[in-house]
Motif scaffolding. Structure first.
Motif, PDB file in Angstrom:
ATOM      1  N   THR A 293       8.247  -5.263  -2.058  1.00  0.00           N
ATOM      2  CA  THR A 293       7.338  -4.602  -1.125  1.00  0.00           C
ATOM      3  C   THR A 293       7.940  -3.243  -0.800  1.00  0.00           C
ATOM      4  O   THR A 293       9.058  -3.155  -0.282  1.00  0.00           O
ATOM      5  N   THR A 295       7.489   0.295   1.287  1.00  0.00           N
ATOM      6  CA  THR A 295       6.799   0.854   2.451  1.00  0.00           C
ATOM      7  C   THR A 295       6.977   2.365   2.463  1.00  0.00           C
ATOM      8  O   THR A 295       8.090   2.858   2.315  1.00  0.00           O
ATOM      9  N   SER A 367       0.931   4.850   7.182  1.00  0.00           N
ATOM     10  CA  SER A 367       1.958   3.889   6.803  1.00  0.00           C
ATOM     11  C   SER A 367       1.311   2.909   5.845  1.00  0.00           C
ATOM     12  O   SER A 367       0.276   2.319   6.148  1.00  0.00           O
ATOM     13  N   ALA A 368       1.902   2.768   4.681  1.00  0.00           N
ATOM     14  CA  ALA A 368       1.326   1.897   3.667  1.00  0.00           C
ATOM     15  C   ALA A 368       2.433   1.056   3.060  1.00  0.00           C
ATOM     16  O   ALA A 368       3.579   1.493   2.931  1.00  0.00           O
ATOM     17  N   SER A 371       2.816  -4.260  -2.426  1.00  0.00           N
ATOM     18  CA  SER A 371       3.671  -5.382  -2.794  1.00  0.00           C
ATOM     19  C   SER A 371       3.188  -5.999  -4.093  1.00  0.00           C
ATOM     20  O   SER A 371       2.030  -5.847  -4.492  1.00  0.00           O
ATOM     21  N   GLY A 382      -0.534  -6.584  -3.859  1.00  0.00           N
ATOM     22  CA  GLY A 382      -1.102  -6.642  -2.522  1.00  0.00           C
ATOM     23  C   GLY A 382      -0.841  -5.339  -1.795  1.00  0.00           C
ATOM     24  O   GLY A 382      -0.128  -4.469  -2.271  1.00  0.00           O
ATOM     25  N   LYS A 383      -1.426  -5.175  -0.590  1.00  0.00           N
ATOM     26  CA  LYS A 383      -1.256  -3.924   0.146  1.00  0.00           C
ATOM     27  C   LYS A 383      -1.543  -4.123   1.625  1.00  0.00           C
ATOM     28  O   LYS A 383      -2.228  -5.060   2.039  1.00  0.00           O
ATOM     29  N   THR A 384      -0.972  -3.206   2.435  1.00  0.00           N
ATOM     30  CA  THR A 384      -1.370  -3.024   3.836  1.00  0.00           C
ATOM     31  C   THR A 384      -1.406  -1.530   4.087  1.00  0.00           C
ATOM     32  O   THR A 384      -0.708  -0.760   3.436  1.00  0.00           O
ATOM     33  N   PHE A 385      -2.218  -1.120   5.065  1.00  0.00           N
ATOM     34  CA  PHE A 385      -2.361   0.316   5.320  1.00  0.00           C
ATOM     35  C   PHE A 385      -2.764   0.555   6.756  1.00  0.00           C
ATOM     36  O   PHE A 385      -3.608  -0.147   7.305  1.00  0.00           O
ATOM     37  N   GLU A 386      -2.142   1.547   7.382  1.00  0.00           N
ATOM     38  CA  GLU A 386      -2.517   2.012   8.716  1.00  0.00           C
ATOM     39  C   GLU A 386      -2.542   3.534   8.692  1.00  0.00           C
ATOM     40  O   GLU A 386      -1.767   4.163   7.987  1.00  0.00           O
ATOM     41  N   TRP A 472      -6.010   0.166  -3.591  1.00  0.00           N
ATOM     42  CA  TRP A 472      -7.007   0.349  -2.534  1.00  0.00           C
ATOM     43  C   TRP A 472      -7.341   1.823  -2.412  1.00  0.00           C
ATOM     44  O   TRP A 472      -6.519   2.683  -2.656  1.00  0.00           O
TER      45      TRP A 472
END
Length: 645
Positions: A293, A295, A367-368, A371, A382-386, A472
């Motif tokens: 992962t 960041t 912030s991303a 993973s 996978g991913k997360t994002f703000e 994404w």
């Protein structure tokens, strides 16, 4: 209240205060986090390298293995070693003959000697149990005894080309077949994991030829879990910062466009891997389960501007001359140090296609995390994002769009071998439409954002080199014009001194910024009208030419001041939709005035001024000098908006 009751109440309050302090008010002990990397050494031994944070002074690390039997479970064997202040130490433990797997963990303890001579042991942190499948498929490679101080120069090998290492002193006695494992040193800033293929004497030492080695050649089975968070201490993290310098876009015409950007980038990474079954003799690839992962935290500022009608592009440009090292961290897997290096770079791109002028700026914080897990050949991303955005209200004086994009990216290398790459693209896109239908915003500002990743696991010799995953993408609305107000119409401004005076003999000059047809109209006091159909209609003066299309200049010259002409000036957008016009007027006293005019729509017109100032203007009695159907300006300072059909 009596003295006795008051004293009893005071003692009770004091005891209650102490009790409350003991329950919740005492300072909390620092949390101890325990991690470890594991590697098989020999046929039945396991080495553990501790990764402990927040341990108290004089702490000990205990490596213990779990017993599995039908009767009971528990700790089968353990070994203890004093923990260094850094929280790093190495422990090794063996297993009985016939053991196929070892389940182990690291526990951190403190020891306190009591008054009665007994020692009290207290556990302050415990790692999780990890199972290592032991491998007996063949011999492992020997790690050469190379000391960092004996390394003179290193050329790291790649899959495409061999490398070399120059050694002196006792380290020069390496032999072909041995593996050289180095942490981060001045000669090997990314570390090194390579196998010696040939040794050649050179002066007081040797030069060894190298090819890439696999971690499983030395450690046939093992596991590690490394977490370098973004907010980690300064010794293992960093930030890139670039200056916001305007970059010129390449345009199809003489018009100009610029994009400027500033980026601050920090990054962290979390890596985990578990492998078994690898060996060098006979050659066998390990079975690998891995996860990563990455960041990225970035602060981005972008500005763009376009003047005139043009199609412009900015080829990708890196904001730093070379990738910037954001973080380094080294873990030990058996006898092999594994440096983890995170590099960062930011790429700027831009494009614009518009008629007129557009400019704006935006600030973004994002912030991303991207993973991926790899399990025996299968990749799962996978991913997360703000994000958050702020912007400067745009200046829109045209129709078209412009865009600038910043792409921070991080790359992770393990012992110099290529690892995962993660990129976060963020930017701004400004779109203007002066002919927007009623009820629709005539400009919009959006922020296109995308997150991508590419993954490699070269350290284990497994060719997992994925294409870039578009994890994404989305275009966020940032701001837009109020649909109720509609697009602005034509306008006139100025009348003050021009930056540069016109030369003698030139009474007015017209220029504009779009590929449209704008015409200069000049009248004298008797109604003689010089324009594109009759350039020499005014005695003692003439219009030099009719410029079609775009930009000008169109100039009216006075050849005989003795004629005593007094002039009235106007402009007309004969064809096209939008133009930003500059008209300079020279008066008889030699002073030059400047007017700026925005013309919206076909047959938009403006009646600007007279020269000299203050005289009565000549007014076309029919009011059709531009449109042909009437409705043109009939007063100084009046401007009309044309049609967009």
């Amino acid at each position: 209240m009596s003295q006795e009751r008051r004293s009893r109440w005071t003692r009770t309050a004091a005891l209650l205060s102490v009790g409350l302090w003991m329950l919740g008010g005492a300072p909390a002990l620092a949390k101890t986090t325990v991690g470890a990397t594991y590697g098989q050494v020999g046929a039945r031994s396991l080495s553990a390298y501790t990764l402990v944070d927040g341990a108290p002074r004089k702490a000990y690390a205990v490596l213990e293995t779990k017993r599995f039997s039908r009767r009971r479970t528990g700790v089968a064997r353990s070994t203890t070693r004093r923990l260094a202040r850094s929280g790093r130490t190495t422990l090794t433990i063996g297993a009985p003959r016939g053991t196929k797997r070892i389940t182990a963990r690291v526990r951190v303890i403190t020891r306190t000697k009591r008054n009665n001579g007994r020692v009290r042991t207290r556990t302050v942190g415990t790692g999780r149990w990890t199972t290592i499948e032991l491998t007996r498929t063949g011999r492992t490679a020997k790690v050469g005894a190379v000391k960092p101080k004996d390394v003179v120069a290193v050329t790291a090998p790649t899959a495409a080309a061999p490398g070399s290492i120059q050694l002196t002193g006792a380290s020069s006695r390496v032999r072909p077949g041995e593996v050289i494992a180095l942490g981060i040193t001045p000669a090997a800033p990314d570390g090194l994991l390579a196998q010696v293929t040939q040794v050649t004497p050179s002066g007081n030492g040797t030069v060894a030829s190298l090819v890439p080695a696999r971690l499983s050649d030395v450690v046939p089975a093992g596991a590690f879990d490394v977490d370098i968070p973004v907010e980690q201490v300064a010794s293992i993290s960093g930030k890139t910062t670039s200056e916001k310098t305007p970059r010129a876009l390449q345009c199809t015409s003489s018009r100009s466009a610029t994009a400027a950007a500033l980026a601050e980038l920090s990054a962290g990474v979390k890596l985990s891997a578990k492998w078994t079954g690898g060996s060098m003799f006979p050659p066998r690839l390990p079975q690998l389960q891995a996860g990563v992962t990455g960041t990225v935290e970035a602060r981005l500022e972008g500005e763009l501007s376009l003047n005139g009608e043009a199609k412009c592009t900015l080829a990708p440009q890196t904001l730093f001359p070379a990738p910037v090292r954001l973080a380094t961290f080294t873990v030990q897997v058996g006898p092999v140090p594994i440096p983890v290096v995170i590099d960062g770079q930011v790429t700027l791109t831009g494009s614009a296609e518009a008629t007129g002028s557009l400019s704006t700026s935006v600030k973004a914080r994002a912030s991303a995390a991207a993973s991926v897990t790899y399990d025996r050949g299968k990749l799962t991303p996978g991913k997360t994002f703000e994000r958050s955005f702020t912007h400067q209200p745009p200046a829109v004086n045209g129709t078209g769009s412009a865009q600038v994009t910043l792409s921070p990216a991080i790359g992770v290398r393990l012992a110099g071998a290529a690892g995962p790459e993660i990129d976060l693209s963020g930017g701004l896109k400004l779109t203007g439409n002066l002919a927007a239908p009623a009820g629709q915003p005539w400009w919009t500002l959006t922020a296109p954002v995308s997150l991508g990743a590419k993954f490699k696991f070269a350290l284990w010799g497994i060719e997992v080199d994925s294409p870039r995953y578009e994890l994404w993408g989305e275009e966020f609305p940032v701001a837009s014009a109020d649909p109720a107000t509609g697009a602005p119409g034509s306008s006139i401004a100025g009348g003050g001194p021009a930056p540069e005076p016109l030369p003698p003999g030139v009474r007015t000059r017209l220029t504009w910024d779009s590929d449209t047809d704008v015409d200069l109209h000049t009248w004298n006091q008797t109604g003689d009208h010089a324009y594109f159909r009759d350039l020499e209609a005014i005695p003692g003066g003439y219009l030099d030419r009719d410029v079609i299309p775009g930009y000008g200049p169109e100039t009216f010259f006075e050849t005989d001041p003795a004629k005593g002409n007094q002039f009235t000036f106007g402009v007309c957008q004969y064809s096209g939709k939008n133009a930003n016009v500059i008209v300079d007027v020279r008066d008889p006293d030699g002073q030059t005035r400047r007017y700026t005019v925005t013309l919206r729509g076909r047959k938009a017109a403006a009646l600007l001024t007279t020269s000299p100032v203050g005289i009565a203007p000549y007014i076309d009695p029919d009011g059709d000098w531009c449109n042909g159907d009437g409705g043109d300006p009939t007063q100084l300072g009046q401007v009309t908006t044309g049609s967009f059909g």
